[in-house]
Design a protein around this motif. Structure first.
Motif, short mmCIF file in Angstrom:
data_model
loop_
_atom_site.label_atom_id
_atom_site.label_comp_id
_atom_site.label_asym_id
_atom_site.label_seq_id
_atom_site.Cartn_x
_atom_site.Cartn_y
_atom_site.Cartn_z
N GLU A 369 0.91 -0.40 -13.17
CA GLU A 369 0.09 -0.07 -11.94
C GLU A 369 0.73 1.19 -11.69
O GLU A 369 0.05 2.20 -11.12
CB GLU A 369 0.35 -0.75 -10.76
N ASP A 385 1.20 7.20 -9.83
CA ASP A 385 0.07 6.29 -10.53
C ASP A 385 -0.47 7.67 -11.49
O ASP A 385 -0.16 8.58 -11.40
CB ASP A 385 -0.86 5.49 -9.88
N TYR A 390 3.75 10.46 -4.87
CA TYR A 390 4.25 10.31 -3.69
C TYR A 390 5.65 10.52 -3.81
O TYR A 390 6.34 9.83 -4.61
CB TYR A 390 4.06 8.84 -3.08
N GLU A 420 -2.99 6.97 3.77
CA GLU A 420 -3.20 5.63 2.93
C GLU A 420 -2.67 5.62 1.66
O GLU A 420 -2.21 4.50 1.19
CB GLU A 420 -4.47 5.36 3.48
N GLU A 421 -2.89 6.93 0.89
CA GLU A 421 -2.45 6.85 -0.52
C GLU A 421 -0.74 6.64 -0.52
O GLU A 421 -0.30 6.14 -1.25
CB GLU A 421 -2.95 8.19 -1.14
N ARG A 424 0.06 3.08 0.24
CA ARG A 424 -0.29 2.31 -0.90
C ARG A 424 0.97 2.23 -2.01
O ARG A 424 1.32 1.30 -2.38
CB ARG A 424 -1.73 2.58 -1.32
N LEU A 425 1.00 3.61 -2.31
CA LEU A 425 2.32 3.76 -3.37
C LEU A 425 3.54 3.32 -2.75
O LEU A 425 4.31 2.65 -3.64
CB LEU A 425 2.44 5.27 -3.97
N SER A 427 4.21 0.90 -0.71
CA SER A 427 4.38 -0.44 -0.77
C SER A 427 4.40 -1.17 -2.11
O SER A 427 4.92 -2.30 -2.16
CB SER A 427 3.02 -0.89 -0.02
N ILE A 428 4.26 -0.67 -3.32
CA ILE A 428 4.23 -1.13 -4.66
C ILE A 428 5.58 -1.48 -4.80
O ILE A 428 6.07 -2.71 -5.38
CB ILE A 428 3.76 -0.05 -5.54
#
Length: 457
Positions: A369, A385, A390, A420-421, A424-425, A427-428
Motif C-alpha cells: 500500500e 504511495d 509525505y 488529509e493525504e 492518511r500516509l 497513519s499507515i
C-alpha cells in the motif's frame, strides 16, 4: 537456476536512459547515456518503484541479504549472529557462493558481510579506504576550492593517493570488479548451481570518470576538478558553475559504470548464463546532486533523488521480458521473491519481506500500500504511495507533501492544501517508525554521512 546479483552503489534511477527517456535531469547537463543497461533491460522485467527502507549503504544491504527491515530496528552495523543471509541459505541448498566487491565497508574492521560465501574478493582503494599512507603524486589543490576544510581536503587526498596508479580504464574500480567477476564466472561454470554477488561501489563519489566519459561537463569550465563535493548547503561553498560541473562528473561516472557492465553482459551471454540464471541489477540508493540544495546523502534528504533506484530482473531465457512493473516494493521483499523464483519459498516464512512473484506473473497488480524510508539515526521519515510523498520532519519544522504525478522533482509543498493525504500516509505506519531517541541528539555525524535533521533549503 543460477543467481547473479549486481549491486551498484548510488546509481540514480533518472540517470539510466530507459527510465528517463533520454531527458536531461539538470539544466545545462546532457542526459546520461547508458546503452548497455538499456539493452539488458529489453530482455528483462523493469521495476519503477522498488525502494530501500533503512539507509544508507550497510543497512540497505542487510535488508537485501536477509529479507528483514532495518528501519526502525538497526543502525549501520555488522550482521548479527542471529541473521540468516542469502549466501547462508543458498549454501545450504547446494549453491557455490561468491562475492566480488570494491565496496570497502564490507571489509572494514569488524564487518562480516562475506559470511556464508565460499569465496570473496576485495578490490581495494575506493573513497577513504586506508589503502595507502603516502601523499598523492597529484596536487590536492587542483581538486578542491578555497572553501574546502582540512577534513575534506584530507578525504580528497586519500582518494587521490589510492588511485594515483589507476589512470588506465582497465585499472579503474568498476573495470576491476567486472574483470574479476568474469573470471569467477568462467572458472565456476562447471558447478551445478552458483550464486555470485557483484558489488560495484561506483558511481558512488568521488566522481572521477576517465577522460572519454567526462563529456557531461562544460568544456569551458576552468575551475578545480571537484570530484568530491562537501556536505551542507552547496551554495555556501560552491559557485553555480562548480555545482553544474559536479553534476556532470556524476553523469560521466554513471556512463563509465554502464560501459564496464557491457563487458559483463557479453560474458554472461557467451558463457551461457543468460540461459540458466536469474540476474538482478539494482542500486542501494540514489544520490542528492543539489536537487534540493545539497550534495551527498543525509537524514534530511527525503526525496526521490535519494530513494528512486533502478531495479531490473532478467529471468532465464528472457522469460517475462518486456514487463514493466509499477507496484510498490521494498528491499526486504527481494530475497523472499528470489527464493520463491528458484523454488526455495519454504525458507521465507520468517522474513519481513513478502514475495512479489505474483506481480511479475500478472496474478495481481499491487504489492504494498505504501513504503517508508529513513535513517535509523535520523528523525526524518518519508512515506509514499504511487501518487503522494509525505515527509515527516522534526518537531518545529514543517512537514512536506508532494504530488509525485504532477511534481516529480518535489518542489511544491502541498501540506497545507491537502493535509488529509499527509494524515492518511502517516497513519499507515503510525509513530512506531519515528525515531524518538534521535530527538535528543544534537546535530551529529556518523562516519562521513551527515546526520543533521535540519530542513533542506
Amino acid at each position: 537456476m543460477n543467481l547473479i546479483f549486481i549491486m551498484l552503489d548510488s546509481f540514480r534511477q533518472d540517470h539510466i536512459s530507459l527510465y528517463n527517456e533520454g531527458k536531461p535531469v539538470f539544466e545545462g547537463v546532457p542526459p546520461c547515456n547508458t546503452p548497455n543497461l538499456d539493452k539488458f533491460a529489453k530482455d528483462s522485467v523493469v521495476f519503477y518503484n522498488v525502494y530501500p527502507g533503512g539507509l544508507p549503504t550497510i543497512p540497505v544491504r542487510t535488508e537485501l541479504m536477509t529479507g528483514q527491515f532495518t528501519l526502525p530496528y538497526r543502525p549501520w552495523q555488522p550482521l548479527t549472529k542471529e541473521d540468516i543471509t542469502m549466501a547462508e541459505i543458498l549454501r545450504e541448498e547446494g549453491y557455490v557462493c561468491g562475492l566480488i566487491s570494491d565496496t570497502y565497508h564490507y571489509r572494514a574492521p569488524g564487518m562480516n558481510f562475506h559470511r556464508g560465501f565460499h569465496s570473496y574478493r576485495w578490490v581495494r582503494g575506493q573513497e577513504y579506504d586506508p589503502y595507502t599512507s603516502w601523499r598523492s603524486k597529484r596536487n590536492v589543490e587542483d581538486y578542491v576550492n578555497e572553501n574546502y576544510t582540512q577534513e575534506w581536503k584530507a578525504r580528497v587526498e586519500q582518494y587521490l593517493s589510492n588511485t594515483d596508479d589507476m589512470e588506465e580504464e582497465d585499472k579503474r574500480f568498476p573495470a576491476q570488479v567486472v574483470s574479476q567477476a568474469i573470471e569467477w564466472l568462467k572458472k565456476s561454470r562447471g558447478h551445478k548451481k552458483i550464486f555470485l554477488w557483484i558489488d560495484s561501489f561506483d558511481p558512488h563519489e568521488p566522481w572521477d570518470p576517465p577522460k572519454r566519459f567526462d563529456k557531461y561537463t562544460d568544456p569551458n569550465y576552468r575551475g578545480p576538478r571537484l570530484i568530491l563535493p562537501m556536505g551542507g548547503k552547496a551554495s555556501d561553498w560552491a559557485k553555480p558553475e562548480e555545482i553544474k560541473y559536479i553534476q556532470g562528473l556524476y553523469a560521466g561516472e554513471a556512463e563509465f559504470v554502464d560501459h564496464c557492465l557491457g563487458a559483463l553482459f557479453n560474458a554472461l551471454e557467451e558463457l551461457g548464463y543468460y540461459e540458466d540464471s536469474l540476474i538482478v541489477i539494482t542500486a542501494d540508493h540514489g544520490h542528492p546532486l543539489c536537487d534540493h540544495g545539497k550534495f551527498l546523502k543525509g537524514a534530511d534528504r527525503m526525496y526521490s533523488e535519494l530513494f528512486r533506484v533502478p531495479f531490473i530482473m532478467r529471468f532465464p531465457k528472457g522469460e517475462y521480458a518486456g514487463n514493466k512493473i509499477s507496484a510498490l516494493i521494498q528491499f526486504p521483499d527481494v530475497l523472499p521473491t528470489i527464493l520463491d523464483i528458484i523454488g526455495l519459498k519454504n525458507n521465507t516464512s520468517s522474513m519481513h519481506g513478502k514475495s512479489f512473484l505474483p506481480v511479475i506473473k500478472g496474478d495481481r497488480n499491487t504489492h504494498r500500500e505504501a513504503v517508508i524510508m529513513g535513517y535509523y539515526e535520523g528523525i526524518d521519515r518519508c512515506i509514499r504511495d504511487l501518487h503522494w510523498s509525505y515527509v515527516q520532519r522534526p518537531e518545529g519544522e514543517p512537514d512536506e507533501l508532494y504530488n509525485l504525478d504532477k511534481d516529480p522533482r518535489e518542489k511544491n509543498n502541498l501540506i497545507d492544501k491537502y493535509p488529509e493525504e499527509a494524515l492518511r500516509l502517516s497513519s499507515i505506519f503510525g509513530s512506531y517508525f519515528r525515531n524518538r531517541r534521535a530527538r535528543r541528539i544534537v546535530k551529529g555525524v556518523q562516519g562521513k554521512y551527515e546526520m543533521s535533521s535540519s530542513s533542506v533549503e
